[in-house]
Design a protein around this motif. Sequence first.
Motif, mmCIF file in Angstrom:
data_model
loop_
_atom_site.group_PDB
_atom_site.id
_atom_site.type_symbol
_atom_site.label_atom_id
_atom_site.label_comp_id
_atom_site.label_asym_id
_atom_site.label_seq_id
_atom_site.Cartn_x
_atom_site.Cartn_y
_atom_site.Cartn_z
ATOM 1 N N LEU A 194 7.320 9.034 1.097
ATOM 2 C CA LEU A 194 6.356 8.086 0.769
ATOM 3 C C LEU A 194 5.667 7.151 1.718
ATOM 4 N N LEU A 237 2.168 8.326 -1.914
ATOM 5 C CA LEU A 237 3.311 9.085 -2.529
ATOM 6 C C LEU A 237 2.848 10.717 -2.286
ATOM 7 N N ASP A 297 0.970 -1.004 -0.031
ATOM 8 C CA ASP A 297 0.107 0.062 0.019
ATOM 9 C C ASP A 297 0.778 1.231 -0.033
ATOM 10 N N ILE A 298 0.798 1.930 -1.029
ATOM 11 C CA ILE A 298 1.838 3.069 -1.199
ATOM 12 C C ILE A 298 1.109 4.384 -1.365
ATOM 13 N N VAL A 302 4.791 3.451 2.718
ATOM 14 C CA VAL A 302 4.681 2.225 2.350
ATOM 15 C C VAL A 302 4.218 1.170 3.454
ATOM 16 N N TYR A 318 -0.149 3.170 -6.926
ATOM 17 C CA TYR A 318 0.282 4.032 -5.506
ATOM 18 C C TYR A 318 -0.956 4.927 -5.558
ATOM 19 N N LEU A 358 7.786 4.392 -10.741
ATOM 20 C CA LEU A 358 6.775 3.544 -10.347
ATOM 21 C C LEU A 358 5.600 3.257 -11.347
ATOM 22 N N TYR A 401 -1.142 9.033 -5.276
ATOM 23 C CA TYR A 401 -0.387 10.220 -5.236
ATOM 24 C C TYR A 401 -1.294 11.467 -4.560
#
Length: 77
Positions: A57, A6, A3-4, A59, A29, A22, A31
């Motif tokens: 980020l 940014l 689970d990202i 993560v 992700y 990415l 953003y």
Amino acid sequence: MNDILLYGADWCPDCVNAKKFLDSKGVAYEYIDITDNEQAIALVEQINNGRRVIPTLLVDGVSHTNPGIAGLMKLIA
């Protein structure tokens, strides 16, 4: 998959590069542009000891401040 989140800004070259990297790897992700987002700015500053460092980020809930391409490679490995 990770689970990202940014946190960055469209005027930030390191953020643009992180997004391009990415995308090129097919990594999903979310953003968050911090430019006019007080809540996101506050979170980034909280993570970075009061400094507004991007990209930042999250993560799987763990923060990574401006990891660069090499750092991103490790994060998605």
